[in-house]
Design a protein around this motif. Structure first.
Motif, PDB file in Angstrom:
ATOM      1  N   VAL A  37      65.553  36.898  56.991  1.00 39.55           N
ATOM      2  CA  VAL A  37      65.315  38.334  56.895  1.00 39.55           C
ATOM      3  C   VAL A  37      66.657  39.037  56.777  1.00 39.55           C
ATOM      4  CG1 VAL A  37      64.390  40.410  57.975  1.00 39.55           C
ATOM      5  CG2 VAL A  37      63.126  38.271  58.161  1.00 39.55           C
ATOM      6  N   GLN A  38      66.778  39.854  55.749  1.00 36.80           N
ATOM      7  CA  GLN A  38      67.991  40.625  55.494  1.00 36.80           C
ATOM      8  C   GLN A  38      67.786  42.073  55.930  1.00 36.80           C
ATOM      9  OE1 GLN A  38      68.639  41.384  51.361  1.00 36.80           O
ATOM     10  NE2 GLN A  38      70.573  42.478  51.676  1.00 36.80           N
ATOM     11  N   PHE A  39      68.676  42.559  56.796  1.00 36.43           N
ATOM     12  CA  PHE A  39      68.731  43.976  57.149  1.00 36.43           C
ATOM     13  C   PHE A  39      70.051  44.531  56.634  1.00 36.43           C
ATOM     14  CE2 PHE A  39      66.111  42.013  60.500  1.00 36.43           C
ATOM     15  CZ  PHE A  39      64.946  42.766  60.378  1.00 36.43           C
ATOM     16  N   THR A  40      70.055  45.788  56.239  1.00 27.26           N
ATOM     17  CA  THR A  40      71.274  46.323  55.643  1.00 27.26           C
ATOM     18  C   THR A  40      71.417  47.817  55.872  1.00 27.26           C
ATOM     19  OG1 THR A  40      72.624  46.248  53.628  1.00 27.26           O
ATOM     20  CG2 THR A  40      70.300  46.834  53.342  1.00 27.26           C
ATOM     21  N   ASP A  41      72.658  48.271  55.895  1.00 29.39           N
ATOM     22  CA  ASP A  41      72.996  49.695  55.927  1.00 29.39           C
ATOM     23  C   ASP A  41      72.265  50.431  57.052  1.00 29.39           C
ATOM     24  OD1 ASP A  41      74.660  50.395  53.236  1.00 29.39           O
ATOM     25  OD2 ASP A  41      73.293  48.729  52.897  1.00 29.39           O
ATOM     26  N   THR A  42      72.437  49.923  58.256  1.00 29.86           N
ATOM     27  CA  THR A  42      71.816  50.565  59.417  1.00 29.86           C
ATOM     28  C   THR A  42      72.590  51.800  59.868  1.00 29.86           C
ATOM     29  OG1 THR A  42      73.030  49.097  60.918  1.00 29.86           O
ATOM     30  CG2 THR A  42      70.841  48.386  60.221  1.00 29.86           C
ATOM     31  N   VAL A  62      61.466  41.227  63.044  1.00 28.14           N
ATOM     32  CA  VAL A  62      61.758  39.846  63.446  1.00 28.14           C
ATOM     33  C   VAL A  62      60.547  39.239  64.154  1.00 28.14           C
ATOM     34  CG1 VAL A  62      63.146  38.447  65.028  1.00 28.14           C
ATOM     35  CG2 VAL A  62      64.262  40.093  63.518  1.00 28.14           C
ATOM     36  N   GLY A  63      59.862  40.042  64.981  1.00 28.13           N
ATOM     37  CA  GLY A  63      58.671  39.554  65.669  1.00 28.13           C
ATOM     38  C   GLY A  63      57.544  39.214  64.716  1.00 28.13           C
ATOM     39  N   ILE A  64      57.410  39.984  63.655  1.00 28.02           N
ATOM     40  CA  ILE A  64      56.360  39.722  62.665  1.00 28.02           C
ATOM     41  C   ILE A  64      56.684  38.494  61.821  1.00 28.02           C
ATOM     42  CG2 ILE A  64      55.250  40.607  60.570  1.00 28.02           C
ATOM     43  CD1 ILE A  64      55.573  43.429  61.739  1.00 28.02           C
ATOM     44  N   GLU A  65      57.912  38.428  61.330  1.00 23.46           N
ATOM     45  CA  GLU A  65      58.274  37.390  60.362  1.00 23.46           C
ATOM     46  C   GLU A  65      58.720  36.078  61.005  1.00 23.46           C
ATOM     47  OE1 GLU A  65      57.727  37.323  57.309  1.00 23.46           O
ATOM     48  OE2 GLU A  65      57.425  39.406  56.721  1.00 23.46           O
ATOM     49  N   LYS A  66      59.266  36.157  62.220  1.00 21.05           N
ATOM     50  CA  LYS A  66      59.773  34.967  62.907  1.00 21.05           C
ATOM     51  C   LYS A  66      60.691  34.140  61.984  1.00 21.05           C
ATOM     52  CE  LYS A  66      55.924  34.694  66.140  1.00 21.05           C
ATOM     53  NZ  LYS A  66      55.518  36.097  65.855  1.00 21.05           N
ATOM     54  N   ASP A  68      64.045  32.110  60.378  1.00 24.75           N
ATOM     55  CA  ASP A  68      64.977  31.068  60.803  1.00 24.75           C
ATOM     56  C   ASP A  68      66.406  31.589  60.852  1.00 24.75           C
ATOM     57  OD1 ASP A  68      63.012  28.819  60.804  1.00 24.75           O
ATOM     58  OD2 ASP A  68      62.890  29.354  58.677  1.00 24.75           O
ATOM     59  N   LEU A  69      66.648  32.730  60.182  1.00 23.77           N
ATOM     60  CA  LEU A  69      67.986  33.323  60.140  1.00 23.77           C
ATOM     61  C   LEU A  69      67.851  34.803  59.811  1.00 23.77           C
ATOM     62  CD1 LEU A  69      71.153  32.845  60.077  1.00 23.77           C
ATOM     63  CD2 LEU A  69      70.895  32.584  57.593  1.00 23.77           C
ATOM     64  N   VAL A  70      68.666  35.628  60.464  1.00 26.64           N
ATOM     65  CA  VAL A  70      68.792  37.041  60.112  1.00 26.64           C
ATOM     66  C   VAL A  70      70.173  37.264  59.496  1.00 26.64           C
ATOM     67  CG1 VAL A  70      69.068  39.382  61.044  1.00 26.64           C
ATOM     68  CG2 VAL A  70      67.156  37.959  61.796  1.00 26.64           C
ATOM     69  N   VAL A  71      70.220  38.030  58.401  1.00 30.20           N
ATOM     70  CA  VAL A  71      71.478  38.355  57.741  1.00 30.20           C
ATOM     71  C   VAL A  71      71.636  39.870  57.717  1.00 30.20           C
ATOM     72  CG1 VAL A  71      72.856  38.160  55.642  1.00 30.20           C
ATOM     73  CG2 VAL A  71      71.308  36.300  56.287  1.00 30.20           C
ATOM     74  N   ARG A 293      64.361  42.887  53.901  1.00 32.55           N
ATOM     75  CA  ARG A 293      63.910  41.974  52.852  1.00 32.55           C
ATOM     76  C   ARG A 293      63.769  40.569  53.421  1.00 32.55           C
ATOM     77  NH1 ARG A 293      63.136  41.318  47.558  1.00 32.55           N
ATOM     78  NH2 ARG A 293      63.922  43.377  46.928  1.00 32.55           N
ATOM     79  N   VAL A 294      62.674  39.924  53.082  1.00 32.09           N
ATOM     80  CA  VAL A 294      62.393  38.557  53.507  1.00 32.09           C
ATOM     81  C   VAL A 294      62.602  37.626  52.317  1.00 32.09           C
ATOM     82  CG1 VAL A 294      60.690  37.010  54.543  1.00 32.09           C
ATOM     83  CG2 VAL A 294      60.681  39.458  55.123  1.00 32.09           C
ATOM     84  N   ILE A 295      63.286  36.517  52.544  1.00 30.97           N
ATOM     85  CA  ILE A 295      63.507  35.506  51.506  1.00 30.97           C
ATOM     86  C   ILE A 295      63.112  34.150  52.069  1.00 30.97           C
ATOM     87  CG2 ILE A 295      65.157  34.490  49.890  1.00 30.97           C
ATOM     88  CD1 ILE A 295      66.597  37.355  51.579  1.00 30.97           C
ATOM     89  N   VAL A 296      62.284  33.412  51.341  1.00 34.63           N
ATOM     90  CA  VAL A 296      61.838  32.093  51.777  1.00 34.63           C
ATOM     91  C   VAL A 296      62.271  31.059  50.743  1.00 34.63           C
ATOM     92  CG1 VAL A 296      59.883  30.636  52.409  1.00 34.63           C
ATOM     93  CG2 VAL A 296      59.861  33.077  52.989  1.00 34.63           C
ATOM     94  N   ILE A 297      63.170  30.170  51.139  1.00 33.18           N
ATOM     95  CA  ILE A 297      63.663  29.112  50.257  1.00 33.18           C
ATOM     96  C   ILE A 297      62.754  27.891  50.402  1.00 33.18           C
ATOM     97  CG2 ILE A 297      65.651  27.705  49.621  1.00 33.18           C
ATOM     98  CD1 ILE A 297      67.400  29.671  51.136  1.00 33.18           C
ATOM     99  N   LYS A 298      62.483  27.212  49.292  1.00 32.54           N
ATOM    100  CA  LYS A 298      61.615  26.044  49.278  1.00 32.54           C
ATOM    101  C   LYS A 298      62.452  24.760  49.273  1.00 32.54           C
ATOM    102  CE  LYS A 298      57.954  28.665  48.751  1.00 32.54           C
ATOM    103  NZ  LYS A 298      56.879  28.783  49.763  1.00 32.54           N
ATOM    104  N   GLU A 299      62.188  23.887  50.201  1.00 34.17           N
ATOM    105  CA  GLU A 299      62.938  22.637  50.300  1.00 34.17           C
ATOM    106  C   GLU A 299      62.746  21.781  49.057  1.00 34.17           C
ATOM    107  OE1 GLU A 299      63.646  19.008  53.509  1.00 34.17           O
ATOM    108  OE2 GLU A 299      61.820  20.220  53.610  1.00 34.17           O
ATOM    109  N   GLY A 300      63.868  21.304  48.519  1.00 33.08           N
ATOM    110  CA  GLY A 300      63.818  20.400  47.379  1.00 33.08           C
ATOM    111  C   GLY A 300      63.501  21.076  46.062  1.00 33.08           C
TER     112      GLY A 300
END
Length: 331
Positions: A37-42, A62-66, A68-71, A293-300
């Motif tokens: 999850v990306q947060f920006t310009d707070t 963060v509670g909704i999306e859970k 693996d990393l916040v940026v 913004r939420v980004i989900v990378i797919k393994e492989g």
């Protein structure tokens, strides 16, 4: 002598254990996904009680999306002393049990701390994975690998700097220096070589949009998704970071902030160029709702999914790369 040696060894082991706890490995889930999850310009200013509500918004998403990393992609704490704000973020992310990273924006070091000191302070926070080794210009340049047993994907974090260093001849915003472009090329080359000549799937995070973002917005063959409510505030000098990424072949997409009322994702020559969603409330009726913004990378796979999670918990602008931008002609 023996007792003193054992005591010193114990202290070293404890320090190593503490560091290991603070820097967890990043790995894909059992379902083969890694969520960011990306947060920006707070633009938080605790001295003036400005945008303090961001902390609750971040906690909710963060509670909704859970993830693996916040940026956090820059212009985060812009008050007189940024340390208190980052300590509050540290507490939030430790309580949520999620690692986090920060790249600096143009406003982050304008109040109270110099850029290098601020970067060092952030890097020492619990669960913060910043790892700038001072190998190049700027103060938030590092690479994280995904995969515990072996590297499966890469995350680049880079300092897009603040303002032109050639004023008054050249005005406007900062740009990636020649050294930084070279640093990225060399890192990419090393990782590709270690993978038998095959570039790893990668994403890149920084604050100021590349000049090529305008071309992504104007791409009629693969129209962008989202809004452009202001002109891109890119640097006036193009030092070739996009060309380096295109030639290196690893970066699938870049994610920036800076322009508060743009939230689009588009493509230029096949690379996704995306904005995050501004995480502070904006005042205009046509401005995007604050969120992340939420980004989900797919393994492989060389693919990712992305969407916006707004302040009300609603999902917006869901798409995937490359599937949602499948017309590969004339990009």
């Amino acid at each position: 002598m023996t007792s003193r040696f054992l005591s010193s060894l114990l202290l070293l082991l404890l320090a190593f254990w503490a560091g290991a706890q603070n820097k967890p490995d990043l790995d894909f889930s059992d379902s083969g996904e890694f969520k960011i999850v990306q947060f920006t310009d707070t633009h938080i200013n605790l001295e003036k009680e400005s945008n303090r509500d961001v902390f609750g918004r971040v906690k909710k998403i963060v509670g909704i999306e859970k993830p693996d990393l916040v940026v956090l992609t820059g212009d985060i704490i812009t008050g007189s002393d940024p340390r208190e704000g980052y300590l509050l973020f540290e507490k939030l992310f430790v309580e949520a049990g999620v690692p986090w990273t920060v790249v600096l924006g143009n406003h982050d070091a304008e109040h109270g701390m110099k850029r290098e000191a601020l970067a060092d302070f952030i890097q020492q926070r619990k669960l913060c994975l910043n790892n700038d080794q001072h190998e190049t210009d700027g103060n938030s340049n590092f690479v994280l690998t995904l995969g515990s047993d072996k590297t499966e994907a890469l995350l680049y974090f880079m300092d897009s700097n603040s303002y032109s260093t050639l004023q008054p001849l050249v005005g406007g915003w900062g740009w990636f220096t020649y050294n930084q472009v070279g640093w990225y090329r060399e890192k990419s080359r090393q990782f590709t070589r270690s993978n038998g000549g095959n570039p790893y799937p990668a994403l890149a995070f920084f604050h100021i949009p590349l000049p090529e973002y305008t071309a992504a917005w104007e791409n009629k063959d693969n129209p962008p998704l989202g809004v452009k409510n202001e002109d891109e505030c890119s640097p006036e000098i193009n030092t070739g970071m996009f060309a380096a990424m295109l030639e290196s072949g690893d970066v699938m997409g870049t994610f920036v902030g800076h322009d508060h009322i743009n939230d689009y994702i588009g493509v230029h020559y096949g690379i996704a160029l995306a904005y995050g969603r501004v995480s502070k409330k904006m005042k205009g009726e046509e401005d995007p709702l604050a969120g992340g913004r939420v980004i989900v990378i797919k393994e492989g796979k060389r693919s990712f999914e992305t969407w916006i999670r707004d302040m009300n918990g609603e999902k917006e602008l869901e798409c995937s790369w490359p599937a949602s931008f499948s017309n590969t002609e004339n990009q």
